[in-house]
Enzyme design. Structure first.
Site, PDB file in Angstrom:
ATOM      1  N   HIS A 163       0.817  -1.217   0.000  1.00 26.86           N
ATOM      2  CA  HIS A 163       0.000   0.000   0.000  1.00 26.86           C
ATOM      3  C   HIS A 163       0.852   1.269   0.000  1.00 26.86           C
ATOM      4  O   HIS A 163       0.371   2.340  -0.373  1.00 26.86           O
ATOM      5  CB  HIS A 163      -1.003   0.010   1.169  1.00 26.86           C
ATOM      6  CG  HIS A 163      -0.442   0.246   2.527  1.00 26.86           C
ATOM      7  ND1 HIS A 163      -0.261  -0.761   3.446  1.00 26.86           N
ATOM      8  CD2 HIS A 163      -0.057   1.379   3.160  1.00 26.86           C
ATOM      9  CE1 HIS A 163       0.202  -0.261   4.572  1.00 26.86           C
ATOM     10  NE2 HIS A 163       0.347   1.036   4.422  1.00 26.86           N
ATOM     11  N   ASP A 198       0.305  -7.650   1.402  1.00 24.37           N
ATOM     12  CA  ASP A 198       0.571  -6.215   1.525  1.00 24.37           C
ATOM     13  C   ASP A 198       2.069  -5.940   1.634  1.00 24.37           C
ATOM     14  O   ASP A 198       2.522  -5.193   2.487  1.00 24.37           O
ATOM     15  CB  ASP A 198      -0.173  -5.591   2.705  1.00 24.37           C
ATOM     16  CG  ASP A 198      -0.194  -4.066   2.613  1.00 24.37           C
ATOM     17  OD1 ASP A 198      -0.060  -3.543   1.498  1.00 24.37           O
ATOM     18  OD2 ASP A 198      -0.327  -3.401   3.670  1.00 24.37           O
ATOM     19  N   SER A 315       4.429   2.830   7.999  1.00 23.87           N
ATOM     20  CA  SER A 315       4.178   1.658   7.163  1.00 23.87           C
ATOM     21  C   SER A 315       5.414   1.252   6.380  1.00 23.87           C
ATOM     22  O   SER A 315       6.070   2.080   5.752  1.00 23.87           O
ATOM     23  CB  SER A 315       3.052   1.954   6.160  1.00 23.87           C
ATOM     24  OG  SER A 315       1.804   1.687   6.720  1.00 23.87           O
TER      25      SER A 315
END
Length: 463
Positions: A163, A198, A315
């Site tokens: 992402h 992911d 992230s």
């Protein structure tokens, strides 16, 4: 059916976006009768040679707890570097009045040690791992943002979240710039991405002699082990927080960040929204809009839970053990809900285990894609069935010729353990099946007629 608590905390993603396109949310990923195709993002046509990644293989023996001496020995180097840690803010940050504040690009990230004799174990961990943690600035598809990553090889392969690399699925051809802790900036290309895990790998152009992250065996972790997080929350590169392993073998269901030409597994028609959705956040100046692209489904992830502070921009960053080794890739935090504004850490953060991340990264580098197991069954939470007497994943139906049917499983069986991991429901089972590559063998414990039985199955391939 996935039960949804009346009150829950929803994880959100941690790449820090400046601008976004709009879109709409979708819901949960499970084992289904009609498996989807999980194509990777656009990757170079040629295969990439896999680099040697430092660290223990998944089958390595449990780590031995060591003293802080070897790590603190590195502080001499850190102390000599000097300078100011952190750097400027590179993306929108919430000010007290809600207006965005934009700063200068991040400066070189050094480790400030004013008193080496009084340094802590965390300082030693940071001295060892900080050079292998990078900040990514990504643009494309009408969006831009930043996140974190870790260096896998000295010639510039970097692991991050899918992402982050695709801007939540906004683009399969991102423009990527990567800033190292020493201030060097490299252009990078997307090698391969995997929306099911992911995870994504990018390759720095012209890089050589880079410091690399060391992998630990995430299967050897204990609840209560110390954790350290390094990343770029809100664009503040080189930020450090620490805590403990709060829980192991958690599973969360999150919205997929597949790009438009990718597909991920659809939620069964009779399922409800999963309680975890780490994409649900607002960007200053976009109130009343949904900045995310339309996703085609959701995915279930196995995660390590930690109370170390994690915020948007973390992230793809590093979750480290007390020896400075990678135990997880930061992926999500839980929020207490509420309206408006980007949510911050409440001490419930999640990371993708290093063993899973290393397996996927190796496949992405070698092939541009990664494979995932498929059990070939539709499952729900047994707790929602009035006749169930044990917690687990209740098989509703099996796919003819699939792994479940070939292993002798049938409708009404309740799977309680998968490869040694307790299964509390359908999300747990789906997440653990996806950890394994296609064709892998798995040992399941299931309950039929009140009796526990064990079977070994050979998983199919998620398409």
């Amino acid at each position: 059916m996935t039960a949804t608590p009346e009150n829950h905390e929803a994880p959100e993603n941690h790449e820090n976006h400046a601008t976004h396109d709009t879109g709409s949310p979708v819901t949960a990923d499970h084992e289904t009768v009609a498996p989807p195709t999980a194509s990777p993002a656009q990757a170079p046509a040629q295969a990439h040679a896999a680099p040697a990644m430092a660290g223990a293989a998944p089958s390595a023996a449990p780590k031995a707890k060591s003293s802080m001496g070897p790590l603190l020995g590195m502080l001499t180097v850190g102390a000599l570097i000097g300078g100011v840690a952190g750097g400027g803010v590179v993306a929108a940050v919430l000010a007290s009045d809600g207006a965005p504040v934009v700063g200068t690009p991040a400066a070189p990230t050094s480790i400030t040690v004013n008193d080496p004799d009084d340094a802590t174990l965390v300082t030693g961990v940071v001295a060892k791992a900080m050079p292998a943690v990078v900040t990514l600035t990504v643009a494309g598809g009408g969006s831009s943002g930043n996140g974190s990553g870790v260096i896998l090889s000295d010639d510039g392969y970097v692991l991050t979240n899918n992402h982050v690399a695709t801007l939540e699925g906004a683009t399969s051809s991102p423009s990527i710039r990567v800033t190292l802790s020493d201030g060097r900036i490299f252009d990078a290309e997307l090698v391969g991405s995997d929306p099911i895990a992911d995870l994504a790998v990018v390759k720095l152009e012209g890089a050589e002699g880079l410091p690399t992250i060391e992998f630990a065996d995430s299967d050897a972790l204990n609840v209560g082990d110390r954790t350290v997080v390094i990343g770029a929350p809100l664009g503040l590169a080189g930020s450090v927080s620490n805590g403990i392993v709060s829980a192991l073998n958690r599973s969360i269901t999150v919205r997929s960040s597949a790009v438009p030409d990718q597909q991920v597994e659809q939620q069964p028609d009779d399922s409800t929204d999963a309680p975890f959705d780490f994409w649900d956040f607002d960007v200053p100046g976009t109130e009343g809009t949904d900045p995310r692209p339309v996703s085609s489904g959701t995915v279930s992830l196995p995660v390590i839970q930690t109370d170390a502070a994690i915020n948007p921009g973390n992230s793809g960053g590093a979750l480290l053990d007390d020896e400075g080794r990678l135990i997880g890739i930061v992926v999500a935090i839980a929020t207490a809900g509420g309206s408006g504004g980007q949510s911050g850490s409440i001490g419930v953060g999640f990371s993708i285990p290093s063993n899973f991340a290393q397996r996927v990264a190796t496949e992405l580098i070698e092939n541009g894609t990664a494979t995932h197991g498929l059990l070939g069954a539709t499952v729900t939470d047994s707790i929602n069935d009035a006749e169930s007497t044990v917690v687990g994943a209740l098989i509703d139906s099996v796919v003819p010729g699939g792994a479940a049917e070939q292993g002798g499983l049938r409708s009404g069986d309740v799977i309680t353990i998968f490869n040694g991991v307790p299964i509390a429901g359908s999300v747990d089972l789906t997440a653990q099946v996806r950890v394994l590559p296609a064709g892998a063998s798995a040992t399941l414990t299931y309950v039929r007629g009140g009796e526990a039985q064990e079977v070994t199955v050979t998983l199919g391939e998620l398409q």
